[in-house]
Scaffold this active site. Structure first.
Site, PDB file in Angstrom:
ATOM      1  N   SER A  72       0.789  -1.229   0.000  1.00  0.00           N
ATOM      2  CA  SER A  72       0.000   0.000   0.000  1.00  0.00           C
ATOM      3  C   SER A  72       0.821   1.279   0.000  1.00  0.00           C
ATOM      4  O   SER A  72       0.336   2.323  -0.437  1.00  0.00           O
ATOM      5  CB  SER A  72      -0.946   0.019   1.205  1.00  0.00           C
ATOM      6  N   HIS A 129      -5.289  -3.849  -2.292  1.00  0.00           N
ATOM      7  CA  HIS A 129      -5.003  -2.880  -3.353  1.00  0.00           C
ATOM      8  C   HIS A 129      -4.875  -3.527  -4.724  1.00  0.00           C
ATOM      9  O   HIS A 129      -4.586  -2.834  -5.704  1.00  0.00           O
ATOM     10  CB  HIS A 129      -3.748  -2.087  -3.017  1.00  0.00           C
ATOM     11  N   LYS A 147     -12.214  -0.065  -1.401  1.00  0.00           N
ATOM     12  CA  LYS A 147     -11.352   0.663  -2.328  1.00  0.00           C
ATOM     13  C   LYS A 147     -11.965   0.623  -3.724  1.00  0.00           C
ATOM     14  O   LYS A 147     -12.884   1.375  -4.007  1.00  0.00           O
ATOM     15  CB  LYS A 147      -9.933   0.112  -2.252  1.00  0.00           C
TER      16      LYS A 147
END
Length: 394
Positions: free
Chosen positions: A183, A211, A242
């Site tokens: 990240s 991610h 996300k």
């Protein structure tokens, strides 16, 4: 005035202010957009995890409204009592099918998915082998498990194998765990080599794909799909907060692993389940991933354009291979000043220092999205160049 027993906290804050490391929370006053208003100022937003722009996608918004009308605003209980709704089950079935696994379970966040799972499946007698740059949620889960923790240097396969060789004579359960995309660095884990080590030394293989979800692999299926390692990673963690655009995390694994987590994962046992609108929104997001692959294509086109621009300007972008692109400056005070001046000029890129990243490796972290225009990114590069030169970073 603080009470005497809390004075030490005020003193610590004063030290942060003196070192120019104190940060205020930026307040978002619009939707989470590529150009948004924070603290009364319209800025190019390079700090959001909204990779595909799904926080404002019409289909997701409509499904949220419909869910509220049909099921209300909350579930009213934890999953193991009265809080498992048909929407939750449908979402988990959708995720399992999408990820090509037997089963999935949704948690309240990616953090609780990581921490709750590691804590549940391991104990004092076990050993965890972990990349040094793994996410804080992995670190906390490892600590909560009370297992022995062995840390190897970032992406160092030889060092990882040396640890496993030293453990070979011990009759213990072993968990090998890594982020899929790191990240703060934006680089991708060497998953094929780690999987081979896990198989060779009999480790449980676990990956946090927060991610990578919606970013890597076919239709955003993640790092396992990116490397074509289906069936060889025992536990996959993903996020709904996300690229998916809403809130939550999930675990993908075998049916027995998921049912074990029903009984032992403390965040699952002791937290109220997702509101209906959130579950419905996430369901819609996975449909969008399958129906609109052009969003991921645009995300990567923007990523390539922006990275090339940063490198031409002379910025140090480290090891980044993904839409997460750090601009490394070293000194934490300088990174925060860089961030403040960028914001004044019209770019929101958050400064990040210790303890989030090691001392001496402070940076601003930039993230482009599918919804940035090339004009947005060109303007951002112009501002980065001007402020970077003013601060003698480039």
């Amino acid at each position: 005035m603080p009470k005497a027993q809390l004075q030490y906290l005020s003193d610590e804050l004063a030290k942060l202010r003196e070192a120019k490391l104190y940060q205020r929370l930026r307040v978002l006053e619009t939707e989470q957009l590529p150009v948004a208003r924070f603290d009364g100022r319209e800025v190019i937003n390079l700090s959001s995890n909204n990779y595909l722009g799904l926080t404002t996608h019409p289909k997701l918004k409509q499904k949220a409204l419909e869910a509220i009308e049909k099921w209300g605003v909350g579930s009213g209980a934890v999953r193991t009592i009265a809080g498992t709704m048909s929407l939750h089950m449908a979402l988990e079935e959708k995720i399992a099918k999408f990820k090509h696994v037997e089963a999935a379970v949704v948690f309240q966040s990616g953090f609780t998915a990581n921490a709750g799972t590691v804590q549940a499946i391991l104990g004092r007698e076990d050993v965890i082998i972990s990349d040094e740059l793994n996410h804080a949620s992995i670190i906390d889960g490892c600590r909560l498990s009370r297992a022995e923790i062995k840390v190897f240097p970032h992406k160092d396969i030889e060092a990882c194998e040396k640890i496993l060789q030293e453990l070979a004579c011990r009759n213990v359960r072993k968990l090998l765990i890594t982020d899929g995309v790191f990240s703060m660095e934006g680089d991708i884990a060497p998953l094929p080599a780690l999987v081979e080590l896990a198989e060779k030394y009999g480790c449980i293989m676990m990956i946090d794909d927060a991610h990578a979800s919606g970013v890597l692999g076919r239709n955003g299926r993640g790092t396992v799909d990116h490397f074509n390692l289906h069936g060889r990673v025992d536990i996959q963690v993903g996020t709904l907060s996300k690229a998916i655009g809403a809130l939550g995390g999930y675990i993908c694994s075998t049916r027995d692993t998921i049912e074990f987590l029903y009984h032992r994962a403390r965040p699952f046992l002791f937290s109220t389940s997702h509101p209906p609108a959130v579950a419905a929104t996430c369901l819609a997001a996975f449909e969008v991933l399958e129906e609109e692959p052009q969003l991921i294509e645009q995300l990567w086109a923007n990523t390539r354009f922006f990275k090339e621009g940063l490198k031409k300007l002379g910025f140090n972008t480290g090891m980044s291979e993904t839409p997460i692109t750090p601009v490394i400056v070293g000194d934490a005070a300088l990174a925060h000043e860089f961030s403040r001046q960028l914001f004044t000029e019209g770019v929101f890129a958050q400064g990040i220092g210790f303890p989030t990243v090691p001392k001496g490796k402070a940076r601003i972290r930039t993230i482009v999205t599918a919804t940035h225009t090339q004009q947005d990114l060109t303007r951002a590069l112009e501002i980065l160049e001007r402020v970077g030169k003013n601060l003698r970073i480039v």
